[in-house]
Structure formats: structure tokens, C-alpha cells
Design a protein around this motif. Structure first.
Motif, PDB file in Angstrom:
ATOM      1  N   ALA A 157      38.047   5.435  15.299  1.00 47.75           N
ATOM      2  CA  ALA A 157      38.489   4.540  14.228  1.00 47.75           C
ATOM      3  C   ALA A 157      38.614   3.106  14.736  1.00 47.75           C
ATOM      4  O   ALA A 157      38.184   2.153  14.072  1.00 47.75           O
ATOM      5  N   GLN A 158      39.182   2.946  15.921  1.00 43.37           N
ATOM      6  CA  GLN A 158      39.328   1.601  16.475  1.00 43.37           C
ATOM      7  C   GLN A 158      37.966   0.995  16.827  1.00 43.37           C
ATOM      8  O   GLN A 158      37.729  -0.196  16.595  1.00 43.37           O
ATOM      9  N   VAL A 159      37.077   1.828  17.384  1.00 40.77           N
ATOM     10  CA  VAL A 159      35.735   1.329  17.690  1.00 40.77           C
ATOM     11  C   VAL A 159      35.007   0.948  16.411  1.00 40.77           C
ATOM     12  O   VAL A 159      34.319  -0.087  16.340  1.00 40.77           O
ATOM     13  N   GLY A 160      35.161   1.783  15.366  1.00 42.15           N
ATOM     14  CA  GLY A 160      34.521   1.454  14.095  1.00 42.15           C
ATOM     15  C   GLY A 160      35.036   0.162  13.501  1.00 42.15           C
ATOM     16  O   GLY A 160      34.272  -0.641  12.950  1.00 42.15           O
ATOM     17  N   ALA A 161      36.373  -0.065  13.596  1.00 42.51           N
ATOM     18  CA  ALA A 161      36.930  -1.327  13.089  1.00 42.51           C
ATOM     19  C   ALA A 161      36.396  -2.523  13.867  1.00 42.51           C
ATOM     20  O   ALA A 161      36.081  -3.576  13.284  1.00 42.51           O
ATOM     21  N   LEU A 162      36.267  -2.362  15.191  1.00 44.09           N
ATOM     22  CA  LEU A 162      35.709  -3.449  15.999  1.00 44.09           C
ATOM     23  C   LEU A 162      34.264  -3.742  15.615  1.00 44.09           C
ATOM     24  O   LEU A 162      33.853  -4.912  15.491  1.00 44.09           O
ATOM     25  N   VAL A 163      33.489  -2.693  15.388  1.00 43.40           N
ATOM     26  CA  VAL A 163      32.090  -2.884  15.006  1.00 43.40           C
ATOM     27  C   VAL A 163      31.999  -3.556  13.643  1.00 43.40           C
ATOM     28  O   VAL A 163      31.143  -4.431  13.406  1.00 43.40           O
ATOM     29  N   GLU A 164      32.887  -3.185  12.718  1.00 41.70           N
ATOM     30  CA  GLU A 164      32.880  -3.822  11.393  1.00 41.70           C
ATOM     31  C   GLU A 164      33.208  -5.303  11.481  1.00 41.70           C
ATOM     32  O   GLU A 164      32.591  -6.134  10.802  1.00 41.70           O
ATOM     33  N   ARG A 165      34.171  -5.651  12.304  1.00 43.72           N
ATOM     34  CA  ARG A 165      34.495  -7.077  12.476  1.00 43.72           C
ATOM     35  C   ARG A 165      33.312  -7.840  13.061  1.00 43.72           C
ATOM     36  O   ARG A 165      33.015  -8.977  12.639  1.00 43.72           O
ATOM     37  N   GLN A 166      32.652  -7.232  14.034  1.00 47.69           N
ATOM     38  CA  GLN A 166      31.474  -7.891  14.601  1.00 47.69           C
ATOM     39  C   GLN A 166      30.371  -8.048  13.560  1.00 47.69           C
ATOM     40  O   GLN A 166      29.702  -9.083  13.507  1.00 47.69           O
ATOM     41  N   ALA A 167      30.178  -7.020  12.719  1.00 44.82           N
ATOM     42  CA  ALA A 167      29.149  -7.109  11.677  1.00 44.82           C
ATOM     43  C   ALA A 167      29.489  -8.185  10.657  1.00 44.82           C
ATOM     44  O   ALA A 167      28.603  -8.918  10.184  1.00 44.82           O
ATOM     45  N   GLU A 168      30.781  -8.304  10.294  1.00 48.73           N
ATOM     46  CA  GLU A 168      31.179  -9.349   9.346  1.00 48.73           C
ATOM     47  C   GLU A 168      30.941 -10.744   9.924  1.00 48.73           C
ATOM     48  O   GLU A 168      30.462 -11.651   9.229  1.00 48.73           O
ATOM     49  N   ALA A 169      31.282 -10.906  11.195  1.00 48.51           N
ATOM     50  CA  ALA A 169      31.040 -12.214  11.824  1.00 48.51           C
ATOM     51  C   ALA A 169      29.551 -12.531  11.876  1.00 48.51           C
ATOM     52  O   ALA A 169      29.129 -13.669  11.625  1.00 48.51           O
ATOM     53  N   LYS A 170      28.736 -11.520  12.170  1.00 47.85           N
ATOM     54  CA  LYS A 170      27.291 -11.744  12.200  1.00 47.85           C
ATOM     55  C   LYS A 170      26.754 -12.065  10.807  1.00 47.85           C
ATOM     56  O   LYS A 170      25.856 -12.902  10.652  1.00 47.85           O
ATOM     57  N   ALA A 171      27.307 -11.403   9.771  1.00 48.98           N
ATOM     58  CA  ALA A 171      26.857 -11.683   8.406  1.00 48.98           C
ATOM     59  C   ALA A 171      27.218 -13.101   7.984  1.00 48.98           C
ATOM     60  O   ALA A 171      26.427 -13.793   7.335  1.00 48.98           O
ATOM     61  N   ARG A 172      28.426 -13.558   8.358  1.00 52.15           N
ATOM     62  CA  ARG A 172      28.806 -14.936   8.024  1.00 52.15           C
ATOM     63  C   ARG A 172      27.893 -15.942   8.725  1.00 52.15           C
ATOM     64  O   ARG A 172      27.476 -16.948   8.130  1.00 52.15           O
ATOM     65  N   LYS A 173      27.568 -15.659   9.963  1.00 57.23           N
ATOM     66  CA  LYS A 173      26.671 -16.567  10.688  1.00 57.23           C
ATOM     67  C   LYS A 173      25.282 -16.570  10.073  1.00 57.23           C
ATOM     68  O   LYS A 173      24.658 -17.637   9.926  1.00 57.23           O
ATOM     69  N   ASP A 193      25.767   1.729  21.792  1.00 56.01           N
ATOM     70  CA  ASP A 193      26.575   0.606  22.272  1.00 56.01           C
ATOM     71  C   ASP A 193      27.542   0.101  21.212  1.00 56.01           C
ATOM     72  O   ASP A 193      28.698  -0.194  21.497  1.00 56.01           O
ATOM     73  N   ASP A 194      27.060  -0.022  19.983  1.00 57.49           N
ATOM     74  CA  ASP A 194      27.865  -0.643  18.937  1.00 57.49           C
ATOM     75  C   ASP A 194      28.194   0.295  17.786  1.00 57.49           C
ATOM     76  O   ASP A 194      28.739  -0.148  16.774  1.00 57.49           O
ATOM     77  N   VAL A 195      27.854   1.577  17.899  1.00 57.19           N
ATOM     78  CA  VAL A 195      28.154   2.541  16.834  1.00 57.19           C
ATOM     79  C   VAL A 195      28.679   3.823  17.473  1.00 57.19           C
ATOM     80  O   VAL A 195      28.319   4.156  18.607  1.00 57.19           O
ATOM     81  N   PRO A 196      29.527   4.565  16.758  1.00 57.69           N
ATOM     82  CA  PRO A 196      29.959   5.874  17.278  1.00 57.69           C
ATOM     83  C   PRO A 196      28.787   6.852  17.317  1.00 57.69           C
ATOM     84  O   PRO A 196      27.865   6.776  16.503  1.00 57.69           O
ATOM     85  N   ARG A 197      28.844   7.774  18.249  1.00 58.84           N
ATOM     86  CA  ARG A 197      27.748   8.722  18.409  1.00 58.84           C
ATOM     87  C   ARG A 197      27.705   9.766  17.300  1.00 58.84           C
ATOM     88  O   ARG A 197      26.702  10.473  17.169  1.00 58.84           O
ATOM     89  N   SER A 198      28.762   9.863  16.522  1.00 64.01           N
ATOM     90  CA  SER A 198      28.766  10.803  15.399  1.00 64.01           C
ATOM     91  C   SER A 198      28.371  10.156  14.081  1.00 64.01           C
ATOM     92  O   SER A 198      28.404  10.815  13.042  1.00 64.01           O
ATOM     93  N   SER A 199      27.982   8.893  14.105  1.00 65.11           N
ATOM     94  CA  SER A 199      27.678   8.172  12.863  1.00 65.11           C
ATOM     95  C   SER A 199      26.243   8.426  12.433  1.00 65.11           C
ATOM     96  O   SER A 199      25.361   8.725  13.256  1.00 65.11           O
ATOM     97  N   PRO A 200      25.944   8.314  11.124  1.00 68.12           N
ATOM     98  CA  PRO A 200      24.557   8.447  10.652  1.00 68.12           C
ATOM     99  C   PRO A 200      23.628   7.385  11.239  1.00 68.12           C
ATOM    100  O   PRO A 200      22.435   7.628  11.409  1.00 68.12           O
ATOM    101  N   ARG A 201      24.170   6.219  11.554  1.00 67.98           N
ATOM    102  CA  ARG A 201      23.327   5.158  12.101  1.00 67.98           C
ATOM    103  C   ARG A 201      22.796   5.529  13.478  1.00 67.98           C
ATOM    104  O   ARG A 201      21.646   5.254  13.812  1.00 67.98           O
ATOM    105  N   PHE A 202      23.640   6.166  14.286  1.00 66.13           N
ATOM    106  CA  PHE A 202      23.180   6.622  15.599  1.00 66.13           C
ATOM    107  C   PHE A 202      22.104   7.697  15.453  1.00 66.13           C
ATOM    108  O   PHE A 202      21.102   7.702  16.184  1.00 66.13           O
ATOM    109  N   LEU A 203      22.296   8.618  14.507  1.00 64.50           N
ATOM    110  CA  LEU A 203      21.287   9.651  14.266  1.00 64.50           C
ATOM    111  C   LEU A 203      19.976   9.030  13.795  1.00 64.50           C
ATOM    112  O   LEU A 203      18.892   9.475  14.190  1.00 64.50           O
TER     113      LEU A 203
END
Length: 502
Positions: A135-151, A373-383
Motif C-alpha cells: 500500500a505504501q509503495v503504491g501510494a509512492l508510485v501514485e504520487r510519482q505518476a501525478e508529478a509526472k502527469a503535471r510535468k 521497479d515502480d510497480v508492485p509485483r502483484s499488479s496487473p501492470r507488472f503482468l
């Protein structure tokens, strides 16, 4: 002094003057006289005889010009003309200077973006090493994605967020057009690549071209960019060239008809082998089995680069492929190995690899080490990342090269962002290559039915829905609609329509 006296001659009367080589003098030193010529001195001209003894002179043919010639004065030597200056380089126009500046700024932006991505991945790895949960890793990844989207929104010229309720000043700036090599993706090129030298196909695959987006212009760090490995892929591989006999063709047979999936080394955290096996079966319409892990002695024989490239020791692909080939089952058409260890090919100059296929050995090998690196290994994105590289490398073992006719799973990639931007599907040209290979192989004998593309696509859509790949499932339904000519129902839309109003 004696040598200098000889150089000056026997009649030299100037005394020898000693001068320092390091002290300047008020007047330059006298130049030494010219060397005496080795030739004997010329004889003086003979005196003319007296006038009485002279014979009568013959009449000159041009008596009028004789006195003029005698009275002619010698011409003064003209100074040598100065050497011509080289033509000056024409100054660049302001537009050319601005274009060069924009190109340099674009390269700097690309470098800074890569540095930012590396910093984000390092932050995620640090959080995982310090004991952060998913959950904490996912929140960190979401914050990074939001910052990248704003940029990204700021770079595209969208108006920035209002500060203190005040509207943004000035109109939005237009997004700069990306420059680079553009793959030929016009209708004529695609039709020639699909139909030239190829039997007609049912259902007609040319209906699906509008589903696949065009490849964008290649940037400096992209697969098809200048001086990148993808330059050799620019000509493409049309159907006519693919059907030509040669070592690039690889067919399953009635004996060697199975695809084997091999876990190699450390596979902890990789997707379940049952999921990967099911994906390969739906993708290639062939029987797929899981191969037993290699014995410890065979694993120890694989060469490794202990220094690595940031992900621990790396497996050398050529050595691993030879070891896998030595344990290849007799009924195997191809063997595909997967691992969570990093890969490299030092002999070819590749510091790291996502995967590599050897068509001569019918062996493929790929790594999932850089996909978590930036997604949990159980996520659909990793698959999705793992499944795309799995199908990509396995398709190379059928003799299919990188595609330049549309954005599809068979495009090459130099970085993760480039590979994730492609749809999880084969374009009409590459799908036709799979279909022709299986139809010509006839692994079940002469009565083998042709490949049913509609059933294959429906199976893939069901797989995407079952594992949370919503966008890929929606893209697959679009392909089904293009093949059948009828709209394919969307389960999400059907559920939303059947739900009662709030």
C-alpha cells in the motif's frame, strides 16, 4: 670562427661578433652571403672586332622595330598576387539557429526525464528495502505518476493551475512538434506489406489497420532513432520477404510441436507459470508445457557478469542459451526461459537486455528484473510488462522481425516507457505471419484446420478481462469488431446500462 670565416669567404673583413642566443639585439644579425656556385665562372664576352674588319651586316627584315627594341626599357616585376581567401561560411539564419537550440533543449529534456525516472525507481527500491508494504509503495508510485502527469501537462502547453483564484496569464503555448525519423505507415505501404505475394485472408485483416496507432517520430533515445540499434529495422519485413525460404523461417512439426516454458535461476516474484503458460497457448494456438528447472550443475555452468548493471550479477545470454539447448526436450518446437535475474550480452556490447531470442537454437530468454521497479509485483501492470516481452521474444522464434508498419507488440524498444506505449496485440502484418506459419506447418496432419483468428482474439480478450488488463481487453474488442464488422459488446458498458439509476 674558422667555419664562419670559410662561410663568409676569403675576402670577408667583418670581425666575428659574439651574440647571446637569449638576449635581444638592437639590430638583426647579418645574413650570410650566398654559397659560391660550383659551376666555373662564365667567360667574359669577346670584344667586337674593329669597324674596318666587320663584315657587312645583312639587311634586317624589320628594320623599323630594331631601334624600338633597343630602346625598350626593362619592365619592373609586378608583385605576386595575394592568395585567394577561402569562401566564408554563410551565417545561419535566425530560424536555423532557433531550430538548433530547440533540438538541443529537446535532448536535454530527454536526459533530465531519464534521470527523473531513475530517481523515482531508486526511491521505490529504497522504500521496499526499508520495509514498506504494498500500500505504501503504491501510494509512492501514485504520487510519482501525478508529478509526472503535471510535468507532461506543462510541457504540452496546458494552462497551469490558478494561484489564489487568479486565472493563468496569457494563452497556452502550443506543444512543440516532435522531430525524428518517421516510419512509412501510409495506406499504400501497409497494403503492399500485407498483400504483396500473399494469398488472400479470411477474415480480411486490412479492416484492423485503423485500430493501431501510428508509430511517433523517433526521438534521439528511441528504438528507431539516429545511431540506435533499430536503424537496421527501418526497412521492415513485409509478408513477401517473410515467405521467402531461408534460415529465418521456423516451423513446428508433428514431432516438434510443443512450446516449453522454463524457469531459469531465481524466479521469485515472477508471475505464476500457469498464467504465462495460458497466455502462450492463446497467443500461438499451440500446446504449451512447463519445463522442469535445470539441475544445479547446469546452472553453475552458465556464465555470469558478477559486476552487474545495478541489479546484481547478470546472466550472459549466449552461455545460458547453449545450456538450455543442451536440455531441450525432443518434442520441443521452442523453449522459452524466464528469470528474475538481470541479463546481458557482453560479447555483443549490450550492458543489459530485457530479452534475447536465438532462432538457430530455437531458444528464447527474457528477464523480469527491471519491470518491478515502480510497480508492485502483484499488479496487473507488472503482468502486462512480463506478458508483452514473453510474446515478443517468442514471436521472434517464428522468424518475425521487428515491425515498423504500426504500433504493436513487435516494435523494438530502448526503454520501458517506449515499450509500455504499444498495444498488447499483433498488427495485421505480424498476425498474418503467425497464421501462415501455423497453416503451412499442419502439426495435426493434412486435415489440420486453418487458424481461427476470431476464436484466438476472443480467448485473449477473456484472458485480459480475467487478469485486470482493462485497456487491452477494450482494444481486443475493437479488433473483434473490425474483423466481424459488428460491434462487440463491452461488459462494463452492459453492466452500467443494466444498473438502476442512483
Amino acid at each position: 670562427r674558422r667555419w664562419l670565416a670559410r662561410r663568409r669567404g676569403p675576402h670577408a673583413s667583418a670581425p666575428y661578433e659574439r651574440r647571446s642566443l637569449h638576449m635581444p639585439t638592437s639590430k638583426p644579425p647579418a645574413k650570410p652571403p650566398a654559397k659560391p656556385s660550383a659551376k666555373p665562372p662564365a667567360k667574359p664576352p669577346a670584344k667586337p672586332p674593329p669597324a674596318a674588319a666587320r663584315p657587312p651586316a645583312k639587311a634586317a627584315r624589320t628594320p623599323a622595330k630594331a631601334p624600338q627594341a633597343a630602346a625598350a626599357k626593362p619592365r619592373a616585376n609586378k608583385p605576386a598576387a595575394a592568395p585567394a581567401k577561402p569562401p566564408a561560411t554563410p551565417a545561419k539564419s535566425p530560424d536555423e539557429v532557433a531550430a538548433d537550440l530547440q533540438k538541443t533543449l529537446a535532448m536535454m529534456d530527454a536526459l533530465m526525464e531519464r534521470v527523473g525516472d531513475a530517481a523515482d525507481k531508486a526511491a521505490v527500491r529504497l522504500a521496499v528495502s526499508m520495509g514498506a508494504d504494498e500500500a505504501q509503495v503504491g501510494a509512492l508510485v501514485e504520487r510519482q505518476a501525478e508529478a509526472k502527469a503535471r510535468k507532461a501537462a506543462a510541457q504540452k502547453g496546458q494552462p497551469p493551475a490558478a494561484q489564489n483564484g487568479a486565472p493563468p496569464a496569457g494563452p497556452p503555448m502550443p506543444a512543440p512538434k516532435k522531430k525524428g525519423w518517421q516510419a512509412p505507415q501510409d495506406a499504400k505501404t501497409r497494403e503492399k506489406a500485407l498483400k504483396d505475394g500473399c494469398p488472400p485472408c479470411a477474415p480480411p485483416l486490412e479492416r484492423c489497420w485503423h485500430c493501431f496507432p501510428n508509430l511517433p517520430p523517433a526521438g534521439a533515445w528511441d528504438w528507431l532513432g539516429k545511431d540506435q540499434p533499430g536503424v537496421r529495422d527501418r526497412p521492415g519485413q513485409p509478408i513477401k520477404r517473410f515467405l521467402q525460404p531461408g534460415p529465418h523461417r521456423n516451423f513446428p512439426t508433428r514431432v516438434c510441436r510443443k512450446i516449453y516454458l522454463l524457469p531459469l535461476g531465481d524466479v521469485s516474484g515472477a508471475p505464476a507459470p500457469e498464467v504465462l503458460t495460458e497466455l502462450l497457448r492463446l497467443w500461438f494456438c499451440l500446446e504449451v508445457e512447463r519445463m522442469k528447472p535445470l539441475p544445479a550443475k547446469a546452472l553453475a555452468a552458465i556464465e555470469r557478469d558478477e559486476d552487474g548493471c545495478g541489479y546484481g550479477a547478470q546472466i550472459e545470454c549466449p552461455s545460458a542459451q547453449k545450456v538450455i539447448h543442451a536440455h531441450k526436450p525432443r518434442d520441443a518446437f521452442i523453449v522459452i526461459g524466464y528469470t528474475m535475474e538481470d541479463l546481458c550480452n557482453s560479447s555483443s556490447g549490450f550492458g543489459f537486455l530485457f530479452g534475447e531470442a536465438n532462432l538457430d537454437l530455437s531458444i528464447g530468454l527474457f528477464s523480469f528484473a527491471r519491470y518491478a521497479d515502480d510497480v508492485p509485483r502483484s499488479s496487473p501492470r507488472f503482468l502486462r510488462r512480463c506478458g508483452m516481452v514473453l510474446c515478443h521474444e517468442a514471436s521472434h522464434l517464428f522468424g518475425i522481425k521487428h515491425c515498423v508498419y504500426a504500433s504493436c507488440v513487435m516494435n523494438g524498444s530502448n526503454h520501458l516507457e517506449e515499450s509500455e506505449s504499444r498495444p498488447f496485440a499483433l498488427c495485421p502484418v505480424d498476425l498474418r505471419k503467425i497464421q501462415l506459419t501455423l497453416d503451412q506447418a499442419k502439426v495435426n496432419g493434412k486435415d489440420t484446420p486453418p487458424v481461427d483468428l476470431l476464436a484466438r482474439q476472443r480467448g485473449l480478450v477473456a484472458f485480459f478481462d480475467a487478469h485486470g488488463l482493462v485497456d487491452d481487453a477494450r482494444f481486443g474488442r475493437g479488433l473483434l469488431s473490425a474483423l466481424t464488422g459488428e460491434p462487440e459488446p463491452d461488459p462494463e458498458g452492459a453492466e452500467a446500462a443494466a444498473a438502476p439509476p442512483p
